[in-house]
Design an enzyme around this catalytic site. Structure first.
Site, PDB file in Angstrom:
ATOM      1  N   ASP A 183      -4.187   0.675   3.859  1.00 55.75           N
ATOM      2  CA  ASP A 183      -4.498   1.654   4.893  1.00 55.75           C
ATOM      3  C   ASP A 183      -4.856   0.914   6.185  1.00 55.75           C
ATOM      4  OD1 ASP A 183      -5.217   4.143   6.043  1.00 55.75           O
ATOM      5  OD2 ASP A 183      -7.307   3.644   5.731  1.00 55.75           O
TER       6      ASP A 183
ATOM      7  N   THR B 194      -2.142   5.530  10.874  1.00 55.07           N
ATOM      8  CA  THR B 194      -3.011   4.500  11.460  1.00 55.07           C
ATOM      9  C   THR B 194      -2.259   3.185  11.649  1.00 55.07           C
ATOM     10  OG1 THR B 194      -3.778   4.042   9.226  1.00 55.07           O
ATOM     11  CG2 THR B 194      -5.175   5.425  10.574  1.00 55.07           C
ATOM     12  N   THR B 195      -1.329   2.876  10.727  1.00 53.34           N
ATOM     13  CA  THR B 195      -0.548   1.639  10.864  1.00 53.34           C
ATOM     14  C   THR B 195       0.529   1.824  11.938  1.00 53.34           C
ATOM     15  OG1 THR B 195      -0.873   1.290   8.511  1.00 53.34           O
ATOM     16  CG2 THR B 195       0.733  -0.099   9.569  1.00 53.34           C
TER      17      THR B 195
ATOM     18  N   ASP C 173      -6.509  10.625   3.026  1.00 54.24           N
ATOM     19  CA  ASP C 173      -5.490  10.669   4.084  1.00 54.24           C
ATOM     20  C   ASP C 173      -4.617  11.920   3.924  1.00 54.24           C
ATOM     21  OD1 ASP C 173      -6.385   8.349   5.080  1.00 54.24           O
ATOM     22  OD2 ASP C 173      -4.606   7.142   4.702  1.00 54.24           O
TER      23      ASP C 173
END
Length: 527
Positions: free
Chosen positions: A61, A94-95, A387
């Site tokens: 994550d 998020t990445t 998530d």
């Protein structure tokens, strides 16, 4: 006369190109750290703390990885912040947001070296971002009116979100759990009503969703094991003062009988407190703090179930789902709001006994029990599920959906390319660069899966020049596939947040032309 030195000895400054280079290098290095975790075949990272206990976290994550890094480079910190905001705001992507910002800066570095002014690059990036957002708005689908289609959209989004996580093997099972849990919330984004309990043992497949609320505590000895139509008082109060506890104080007595009197008075005080609590007409008492033997005995005699030492998250959530309030004084029973539920009973999960509250006041409350081989697996499973729950709860409110698998990036890149052709001047270079940065995301997804990224992207580009195409990267078969048939969907809100946050972050770092590092102020000796 030239000024010899403006700043104090320990301060340093970097100007112009050197400052810009330092920013670019830091930001690109951070993007490279998380780049390999992107996509369904992304790899995991092990994070080991150097503190006591040397805790180990295994995760892919982006936000979790970046939160754990101690970073010195100021531009890198900007990227860490955008990944945190993305995590808080929509829960996923998020990445992607860090990788896209890193790619935009990589392209910007080439243009700065070619003597294109940063402000021109920023103006081009802004035009490109606006154009990309507009095409996403046009292409987004909304099936809110058709409940069946909408549920299948939610399932697809959950499976796409989970496919890049540890739960990818059982993604259908977990997607169903997540969709069931979120649809219970009836449009609320308050995820506190969904509790996740982790119990080591069994396999991830054994995880299940339970209606009601589960508290990770045992029922005490001699107390009722099952209560129907429970009236619950949730409290945070000291129930451990029935013994003489003297810390740092002196009590002088002339005989042991006096000590017994003091102890007797303490006991009497505790008895009065218990009587006040019982006067609320309750049959279950849950306390944040310890309950000693004497008050526990009194509660058992009155047929009241007393639960001690419920952790703070536990009682806050319990108060929320049973409709009660946390009390700490008991003089006015009418002012205390009690919680209600239909049944309290003890259940077994694996080897452990837990307390189950069913038929709670807040109908949307539920508990997801995660099972797994070890605590590391469970922690990562919880992060993955969280998530998915965040993305789904946002999608229930903003129900627009896009296809996944690199399709949105290719659609945006094609549109941005067309804009570049129409734009005169040096801005066109910046707009073209934006298009190349967007195409880098599907390239990285393909590279991480061990496929030939450049080959696949050229095939995709050709496909996207046809009318109404759904082509994206299918990492399972290793080629270009139809994303609609494969059921790969993403939330519009996540994609939009990635696009806008990454552009803003890249813009902010591009504006930098000087970095001043100041030494901390030394304390003066006052001796």
């Amino acid at each position: 006369m030239a000024v010899e030195r403006l700043l104090k000895d320990d301060a340093t400054e970097e100007k112009g190109d050197r400052a810009r280079m330092a920013s670019f290098v830091g930001a690109m290095a951070i993007a490279d750290v998380v780049k390999t975790t992107l996509g369904p075949k992304g790899m995991d990272k092990i994070l080991q703390s150097t503190g006591r206990g040397r805790t180990v976290t295994v995760t892919n994550d982006g936000a979790t990885i970046l939160k754990s890094l101690h970073i010195d480079n100021p531009a890198a910190k900007v990227l860490v912040d955008i990944s945190k905001v993305q995590d808080d705001e929509v829960g996923d992507g998020t990445t992607s947001v860090v990788v896209l910002a890193g790619e935009l800066l990589r392209e910007a570095e080439k243009m700065v070296n070619a003597k294109i002014h940063p402000m021109t690059i920023i103006a081009g990036y802004r035009m490109a971002a606006e154009c990309a957002r507009n095409i996403l708005l046009q292409k987004a689908m909304d099936n809110k009116q058709d409940p069946e289609k909408f549920t299948s959209d939610l399932m697809n989004i959950a499976m796409t979100t989970l496919s890049s996580k540890i739960l990818s093997q059982d993604k259908e099972h977990f997607a169903k759990l997540a969709v069931d849990a979120v649809l219970r919330l009836k449009g609320s984004t308050n995820l506190d009503a969904i509790q996740i309990i982790k119990k080591a043992g069994g396999s991830l497949k054994d995880s299940f969703l339970d209606e009601g609320f589960i508290l990770d505590k045992k029922i005490g000895i001699g107390q009722p094991k099952c209560i129907e139509n429970a009236k619950i008082l949730v409290a945070n109060t000291a129930m451990d003062t029935d013994k003489v506890k003297i810390y740092g104080a002196r009590v002088r007595v002339d005989s042991m009988a006096r000590v017994a009197e003091i102890e007797g008075a303490e006991k009497e005080k505790m008895r009065e407190k218990v009587q006040k609590i019982i006067a609320h007409g309750i049959n279950c008492f849950v306390n944040r703090q310890l309950i000693y033997n004497f008050p526990e005995e009194l509660f058992a005699d009155a047929g009241i179930l007393a639960i001690e030492h419920a952790d703070f998250d536990g009682i806050e959530r319990l108060a929320l789902v049973t409709g009660g309030e946390i009390a700490s004084t008991f003089d006015n029973p009418e002012s205390v709001k009690l919680g209600h539920c239909k049944l309290i009973e003890e259940i077994m999960i694996g080897e452990d006994k837990l307390i189950h509250f069913s038929g709670v006041e807040m109908g949307q409350a539920c508990t997801i029990v995660l099972r797994g081989a070890s605590s590391h697996v469970l922690d990562e499973a919880e992060r993955s599920l969280h998530d998915a729950l965040c993305v789904l709860s946002q999608t229930v409110n903003d129900s627009r959906v896009l296809l996944g698998g690199g399709w949105p990036e290719m659609v945006m890149a094609k549109e941005v390319d067309e804009l570049a052709r129409k734009t005169p001047g040096k801005k066109a270079h910046a707009i073209e660069a934006f298009s190349r940065a967007l195409q880098a995301i599907p390239t990285i997804i393909a590279d991480n899966a061990g496929l030939d990224g450049a080959e696949l992207i050229s095939q995709l580009r050709a496909e996207h020049h046809k009318e109404r195409t759904n082509a994206g990267i299918d990492v399972i078969s290793g080629g270009v596939g139809d994303m609609e048939k494969l059921g790969i969907s993403e939330s519009f809100k996540v994609k939009q947040a990635v696009l806008l946050s990454a552009t803003e972050a890249a813009e902010m770092i591009l504006r930098v032309d000087e970095i001043v590092t100041c030494a901390p102020r030394k304390r003066e000796d006052r001796m």
